[in-house]
Scaffold this motif. Sequence first.
Motif, PDB file in Angstrom:
ATOM      1  N   HIS A  23     -31.894 -90.759  78.757  1.00  0.00           N
ATOM      2  CA  HIS A  23     -32.430 -90.618  77.407  1.00  0.00           C
ATOM      3  C   HIS A  23     -33.062 -89.243  77.241  1.00  0.00           C
ATOM      4  O   HIS A  23     -33.322 -88.545  78.217  1.00  0.00           O
ATOM      5  N   GLN A  24     -33.286 -88.873  75.996  1.00  0.00           N
ATOM      6  CA  GLN A  24     -33.964 -87.619  75.663  1.00  0.00           C
ATOM      7  C   GLN A  24     -34.765 -87.863  74.402  1.00  0.00           C
ATOM      8  O   GLN A  24     -34.239 -88.395  73.416  1.00  0.00           O
ATOM      9  N   LEU A  25     -36.033 -87.508  74.413  1.00  0.00           N
ATOM     10  CA  LEU A  25     -36.876 -87.603  73.219  1.00  0.00           C
ATOM     11  C   LEU A  25     -37.039 -86.210  72.629  1.00  0.00           C
ATOM     12  O   LEU A  25     -37.421 -85.274  73.326  1.00  0.00           O
ATOM     13  N   ASP A  26     -36.752 -86.082  71.365  1.00  0.00           N
ATOM     14  CA  ASP A  26     -36.950 -84.826  70.661  1.00  0.00           C
ATOM     15  C   ASP A  26     -37.876 -85.129  69.486  1.00  0.00           C
ATOM     16  O   ASP A  26     -37.448 -85.282  68.352  1.00  0.00           O
ATOM     17  N   LEU A  27     -39.175 -85.267  69.808  1.00  0.00           N
ATOM     18  CA  LEU A  27     -40.144 -85.729  68.825  1.00  0.00           C
ATOM     19  C   LEU A  27     -41.497 -85.100  69.121  1.00  0.00           C
ATOM     20  O   LEU A  27     -41.924 -85.042  70.266  1.00  0.00           O
ATOM     21  N   ASP A  28     -42.152 -84.623  68.093  1.00  0.00           N
ATOM     22  CA  ASP A  28     -43.517 -84.124  68.213  1.00  0.00           C
ATOM     23  C   ASP A  28     -44.442 -85.217  67.662  1.00  0.00           C
ATOM     24  O   ASP A  28     -44.564 -85.388  66.454  1.00  0.00           O
ATOM     25  N   PHE A  29     -45.045 -85.981  68.583  1.00  0.00           N
ATOM     26  CA  PHE A  29     -45.889 -87.106  68.174  1.00  0.00           C
ATOM     27  C   PHE A  29     -47.067 -86.659  67.310  1.00  0.00           C
ATOM     28  O   PHE A  29     -47.464 -87.354  66.383  1.00  0.00           O
ATOM     29  N   GLN A  30     -47.626 -85.487  67.610  1.00  0.00           N
ATOM     30  CA  GLN A  30     -48.753 -84.994  66.820  1.00  0.00           C
ATOM     31  C   GLN A  30     -48.328 -84.723  65.378  1.00  0.00           C
ATOM     32  O   GLN A  30     -49.017 -85.118  64.443  1.00  0.00           O
ATOM     33  N   LYS A  31     -47.184 -84.070  65.203  1.00  0.00           N
ATOM     34  CA  LYS A  31     -46.701 -83.798  63.854  1.00  0.00           C
ATOM     35  C   LYS A  31     -46.390 -85.084  63.102  1.00  0.00           C
ATOM     36  O   LYS A  31     -46.650 -85.206  61.909  1.00  0.00           O
ATOM     37  N   MET A  32     -45.816 -86.042  63.810  1.00  0.00           N
ATOM     38  CA  MET A  32     -45.371 -87.276  63.170  1.00  0.00           C
ATOM     39  C   MET A  32     -46.528 -88.230  62.867  1.00  0.00           C
ATOM     40  O   MET A  32     -46.583 -88.826  61.801  1.00  0.00           O
ATOM     41  N   TYR A  33     -47.477 -88.371  63.840  1.00  0.00           N
ATOM     42  CA  TYR A  33     -48.501 -89.409  63.730  1.00  0.00           C
ATOM     43  C   TYR A  33     -49.938 -88.891  63.709  1.00  0.00           C
ATOM     44  O   TYR A  33     -50.866 -89.675  63.590  1.00  0.00           O
ATOM     45  N   GLY A  34     -50.139 -87.590  63.893  1.00  0.00           N
ATOM     46  CA  GLY A  34     -51.490 -87.042  63.847  1.00  0.00           C
ATOM     47  C   GLY A  34     -52.030 -86.688  65.222  1.00  0.00           C
ATOM     48  O   GLY A  34     -51.443 -87.007  66.255  1.00  0.00           O
ATOM     49  N   GLU A  42     -46.931 -85.184  76.216  1.00  0.00           N
ATOM     50  CA  GLU A  42     -46.925 -84.819  77.637  1.00  0.00           C
ATOM     51  C   GLU A  42     -46.602 -85.997  78.550  1.00  0.00           C
ATOM     52  O   GLU A  42     -46.615 -85.849  79.764  1.00  0.00           O
ATOM     53  N   GLN A  43     -46.326 -87.161  78.007  1.00  0.00           N
ATOM     54  CA  GLN A  43     -46.094 -88.353  78.825  1.00  0.00           C
ATOM     55  C   GLN A  43     -44.636 -88.781  78.782  1.00  0.00           C
ATOM     56  O   GLN A  43     -43.941 -88.571  77.788  1.00  0.00           O
ATOM     57  N   GLN A  44     -44.203 -89.415  79.875  1.00  0.00           N
ATOM     58  CA  GLN A  44     -42.881 -90.011  79.939  1.00  0.00           C
ATOM     59  C   GLN A  44     -42.983 -91.483  79.550  1.00  0.00           C
ATOM     60  O   GLN A  44     -43.984 -92.133  79.857  1.00  0.00           O
ATOM     61  N   PRO A  45     -41.971 -92.043  78.908  1.00  0.00           N
ATOM     62  CA  PRO A  45     -42.012 -93.459  78.558  1.00  0.00           C
ATOM     63  C   PRO A  45     -42.062 -94.341  79.804  1.00  0.00           C
ATOM     64  O   PRO A  45     -41.515 -93.990  80.842  1.00  0.00           O
TER      65      PRO A  45
END
Length: 65
Positions: A23-34, A42-45
């Motif tokens: 898998h590959q995540l291409d997501l900025d959690f801060q931009k999306m959720y604050g 910085e974490q792996q699922p």
Amino acid sequence: MKNRTSEYEVCHPKWDWYKVKDHQLDLDFQKMYGTDFACLNEQQPVSVMLAEGSPVEVKIKKYVA
């Protein structure tokens, strides 16, 4: 209502799911959720799966004491 927790029951048929080999995540959690979620960048699922979804029914909201 401040400092109250609510819950919703989500109903759906059992979904088929599959293990994911890569898998590959291409997501900025801060931009999306604050900023509270920036640490997730910085974490792996812990687990990754693929599920065949379906329509869902969301039941009435209840407040948790």
